[in-house]
Design a protein around this motif. Sequence first.
Motif, PDB file in Angstrom:
ATOM      1  N   GLY A 232      61.093 -49.565  -1.440  1.00  5.53           N
ATOM      2  CA  GLY A 232      61.618 -48.472  -0.636  1.00  5.53           C
ATOM      3  C   GLY A 232      61.089 -47.148  -1.135  1.00  5.53           C
ATOM      4  O   GLY A 232      59.975 -47.051  -1.628  1.00  5.53           O
ATOM      5  N   ARG A 233      61.855 -46.119  -1.050  1.00  5.30           N
ATOM      6  CA  ARG A 233      61.425 -44.796  -1.445  1.00  5.30           C
ATOM      7  C   ARG A 233      62.004 -44.368  -2.784  1.00  5.30           C
ATOM      8  O   ARG A 233      61.964 -43.200  -3.142  1.00  5.30           O
ATOM      9  CB  ARG A 233      61.823 -43.784  -0.367  1.00  5.30           C
ATOM     10  CG  ARG A 233      61.194 -44.056   0.962  1.00  5.30           C
ATOM     11  CD  ARG A 233      61.522 -42.988   1.957  1.00  5.30           C
ATOM     12  NE  ARG A 233      60.882 -41.737   1.595  1.00  5.30           N
ATOM     13  CZ  ARG A 233      61.097 -40.602   2.232  1.00  5.30           C
ATOM     14  NH1 ARG A 233      61.937 -40.564   3.251  1.00  5.30           N
ATOM     15  NH2 ARG A 233      60.507 -39.491   1.864  1.00  5.30           N
TER      16      ARG A 233
ATOM     17  N   HIS B 129      73.828 -48.803   0.625  1.00  3.24           N
ATOM     18  CA  HIS B 129      74.083 -48.951  -0.808  1.00  3.24           C
ATOM     19  C   HIS B 129      73.160 -49.991  -1.430  1.00  3.24           C
ATOM     20  O   HIS B 129      72.789 -49.884  -2.602  1.00  3.24           O
ATOM     21  CB  HIS B 129      75.545 -49.346  -1.047  1.00  3.24           C
ATOM     22  CG  HIS B 129      76.513 -48.240  -0.759  1.00  3.24           C
ATOM     23  ND1 HIS B 129      76.621 -47.122  -1.542  1.00  3.24           N
ATOM     24  CD2 HIS B 129      77.423 -48.098   0.242  1.00  3.24           C
ATOM     25  CE1 HIS B 129      77.563 -46.325  -1.059  1.00  3.24           C
ATOM     26  NE2 HIS B 129      78.065 -46.890   0.020  1.00  3.24           N
TER      27      HIS B 129
ATOM     28  N   TRP C  88      75.483 -51.856  10.547  1.00  6.70           N
ATOM     29  CA  TRP C  88      75.888 -51.343   9.246  1.00  6.70           C
ATOM     30  C   TRP C  88      77.319 -50.847   9.363  1.00  6.70           C
ATOM     31  O   TRP C  88      77.623 -49.978  10.209  1.00  6.70           O
ATOM     32  CB  TRP C  88      75.010 -50.171   8.793  1.00  6.70           C
ATOM     33  CG  TRP C  88      73.600 -50.525   8.466  1.00  6.70           C
ATOM     34  CD1 TRP C  88      73.070 -50.757   7.232  1.00  6.70           C
ATOM     35  CD2 TRP C  88      72.518 -50.679   9.386  1.00  6.70           C
ATOM     36  NE1 TRP C  88      71.728 -51.048   7.329  1.00  6.70           N
ATOM     37  CE2 TRP C  88      71.361 -51.002   8.640  1.00  6.70           C
ATOM     38  CE3 TRP C  88      72.412 -50.569  10.788  1.00  6.70           C
ATOM     39  CZ2 TRP C  88      70.135 -51.222   9.239  1.00  6.70           C
ATOM     40  CZ3 TRP C  88      71.184 -50.787  11.367  1.00  6.70           C
ATOM     41  CH2 TRP C  88      70.056 -51.115  10.603  1.00  6.70           C
TER      42      TRP C  88
ATOM     43  N   THR D 279      74.830 -38.728  -1.358  1.00  7.34           N
ATOM     44  CA  THR D 279      75.816 -39.606  -0.748  1.00  7.34           C
ATOM     45  C   THR D 279      76.173 -39.067   0.622  1.00  7.34           C
ATOM     46  O   THR D 279      75.732 -37.997   1.034  1.00  7.34           O
ATOM     47  CB  THR D 279      77.084 -39.693  -1.607  1.00  7.34           C
ATOM     48  OG1 THR D 279      77.708 -38.396  -1.629  1.00  7.34           O
ATOM     49  CG2 THR D 279      76.752 -40.119  -3.028  1.00  7.34           C
TER      50      THR D 279
ATOM     51  N   VAL E 130      67.847 -41.766   9.884  1.00 11.72           N
ATOM     52  CA  VAL E 130      67.514 -42.527   8.685  1.00 11.72           C
ATOM     53  C   VAL E 130      68.804 -42.879   7.960  1.00 11.72           C
ATOM     54  O   VAL E 130      69.615 -41.998   7.658  1.00 11.72           O
ATOM     55  CB  VAL E 130      66.592 -41.725   7.746  1.00 11.72           C
ATOM     56  CG1 VAL E 130      66.200 -42.570   6.544  1.00 11.72           C
ATOM     57  CG2 VAL E 130      65.355 -41.254   8.494  1.00 11.72           C
TER      58      VAL E 130
ATOM     59  N   ARG F 100      70.427 -44.730   4.594  1.00 17.73           N
ATOM     60  CA  ARG F 100      70.228 -45.286   3.256  1.00 17.73           C
ATOM     61  C   ARG F 100      71.450 -46.114   2.893  1.00 17.73           C
ATOM     62  O   ARG F 100      72.517 -45.573   2.622  1.00 17.73           O
ATOM     63  CB  ARG F 100      70.010 -44.188   2.216  1.00 17.73           C
ATOM     64  CG  ARG F 100      69.741 -44.744   0.809  1.00 17.73           C
ATOM     65  CD  ARG F 100      69.253 -43.668  -0.137  1.00 17.73           C
ATOM     66  NE  ARG F 100      70.245 -42.625  -0.337  1.00 17.73           N
ATOM     67  CZ  ARG F 100      71.218 -42.672  -1.251  1.00 17.73           C
ATOM     68  NH1 ARG F 100      71.336 -43.736  -2.027  1.00 17.73           N
ATOM     69  NH2 ARG F 100      72.058 -41.682  -1.379  1.00 17.73           N
TER      70      ARG F 100
ATOM     71  N   ARG G  88      67.935 -42.374  -4.602  1.00 16.25           N
ATOM     72  CA  ARG G  88      68.341 -41.052  -4.149  1.00 16.25           C
ATOM     73  C   ARG G  88      69.802 -40.864  -4.501  1.00 16.25           C
ATOM     74  O   ARG G  88      70.639 -41.670  -4.125  1.00 16.25           O
ATOM     75  CB  ARG G  88      68.177 -40.924  -2.629  1.00 16.25           C
ATOM     76  CG  ARG G  88      66.748 -40.707  -2.210  1.00 16.25           C
ATOM     77  CD  ARG G  88      66.734 -40.314  -0.740  1.00 16.25           C
ATOM     78  NE  ARG G  88      65.381 -40.050  -0.293  1.00 16.25           N
ATOM     79  CZ  ARG G  88      64.539 -40.972   0.133  1.00 16.25           C
ATOM     80  NH1 ARG G  88      64.932 -42.215   0.159  1.00 16.25           N
ATOM     81  NH2 ARG G  88      63.327 -40.652   0.523  1.00 16.25           N
TER      82      ARG G  88
ATOM     83  N   VAL H 104      66.615 -51.347   1.295  1.00 16.52           N
ATOM     84  CA  VAL H 104      65.757 -50.203   1.580  1.00 16.52           C
ATOM     85  C   VAL H 104      66.303 -49.402   2.762  1.00 16.52           C
ATOM     86  O   VAL H 104      67.192 -49.843   3.484  1.00 16.52           O
ATOM     87  CB  VAL H 104      64.318 -50.664   1.891  1.00 16.52           C
ATOM     88  CG1 VAL H 104      63.719 -51.380   0.706  1.00 16.52           C
ATOM     89  CG2 VAL H 104      64.303 -51.553   3.136  1.00 16.52           C
ATOM     90  N   GLU H 105      65.723 -48.225   2.956  1.00 16.19           N
ATOM     91  CA  GLU H 105      66.155 -47.362   4.049  1.00 16.19           C
ATOM     92  C   GLU H 105      65.731 -47.933   5.399  1.00 16.19           C
ATOM     93  O   GLU H 105      64.728 -48.637   5.524  1.00 16.19           O
ATOM     94  CB  GLU H 105      65.575 -45.961   3.881  1.00 16.19           C
ATOM     95  CG  GLU H 105      66.188 -45.186   2.742  1.00 16.19           C
ATOM     96  CD  GLU H 105      65.748 -43.735   2.730  1.00 16.19           C
ATOM     97  OE1 GLU H 105      66.411 -42.949   2.035  1.00 16.19           O
ATOM     98  OE2 GLU H 105      64.747 -43.395   3.394  1.00 16.19           O
TER      99      GLU H 105
ATOM    100  N   GLY I  31      60.324 -47.730   3.763  1.00 12.19           N
ATOM    101  CA  GLY I  31      61.369 -48.674   4.134  1.00 12.19           C
ATOM    102  C   GLY I  31      61.045 -49.290   5.490  1.00 12.19           C
ATOM    103  O   GLY I  31      59.889 -49.545   5.817  1.00 12.19           O
TER     104      GLY I  31
END
Length: 344
Positions: A169-170, A316, A271, A176, A312, A314, A173, A319-320, A300
């Motif tokens: 992923g990236r 827990h 999600w 939150t 986008v 993210r 980060r 990947v994003e 991602g």
Amino acid sequence: MNDGVNGDRQGAGAGAGADGTGSTDTAKWASRAATALWAATVAVLLLALPWAAHGRLPDPLATHWDGRTADGSMSLTASAAFPAACWAVALAAAAVARRWAGAPARTWVGAGLGFGGVLLVGAQAAIVHANLDRPDWQHARPLGPEVAAVLVAAVAAGLLGPWLAHRRGRGPRPATAADGPRLDLPEGQRAVWLSRTVNPWLGLLAAASGLGAAGSALAALGGLGGPAWALFAPCAVVAVAAAGCSSVQARVTERGLDVTFGPFGWPARHWSPADVAAARMERRTPAQVGGWGYRLSGLGTTVMLRRGECLVVRPHRGVEFAVSVDDAERGAALLNTVAARRAG
């Protein structure tokens, strides 16, 4: 389309966390070192394989087959130098691509070098084995299963780069949902955000491929047989894949985020608020993610139907995920609000 979303957006705050410059530089140098090691290893193997067995090889060597019969040859020197030169050209092209396309191209450059390196080394090994202990190149062994094995290994090596980037992923980060954009939504009030994107070109491709599949099926049933059925399979696959990527719908509710694909809303991804660490709006282009449709890259997973703003997410874990829809900032704000409420 947005229904029931009220309140002002709150500014996105900077996430707290340690400076990641050192780890980024370390990762960059590690990537360069790995690429250099791979380039050198492939070059050495391409040059060394024929010369390591030169005492057991005819000169010239068989290097091309017409079916199961060798019909072309090269000198021992040329058989080592030619694939090495091809590898040098591939490395130069990869360097140019990384220089001008930047970070988004690195995943695909790595995939190309992995595929090309394994393909060249595998082909060189198969050629050496076919010529080993033969009196002359016309009596070289036929190539069969070796070709299939080399192609499978090359494809696997080519897929390894994007897979690793997708897993990576990236990077971490610290932000939150509470740090990202949020809506000032009164306690107890429910809201829904809905956005849909359609790519007419993919829809046209799906329709054309569907007509091609239907036409080839009718031709096969009418007596054309094998050739028509051979055309039916790729047309049908392209039609289904293009239709599934021709449109996407994102919906944020109290249940979280639902993303559905295609005209029938299937397949779908979900999600829950508990799954979401943070959401944001980010502008992306097909060049950044490797093309159109459902893409896996160093960013991602991205559903890219049109360039511009993307929602986008993210999670827990994992990947994003990004989807190119309009009004993505408001959707991210509502999703952050829902996730923060659930966390609180």
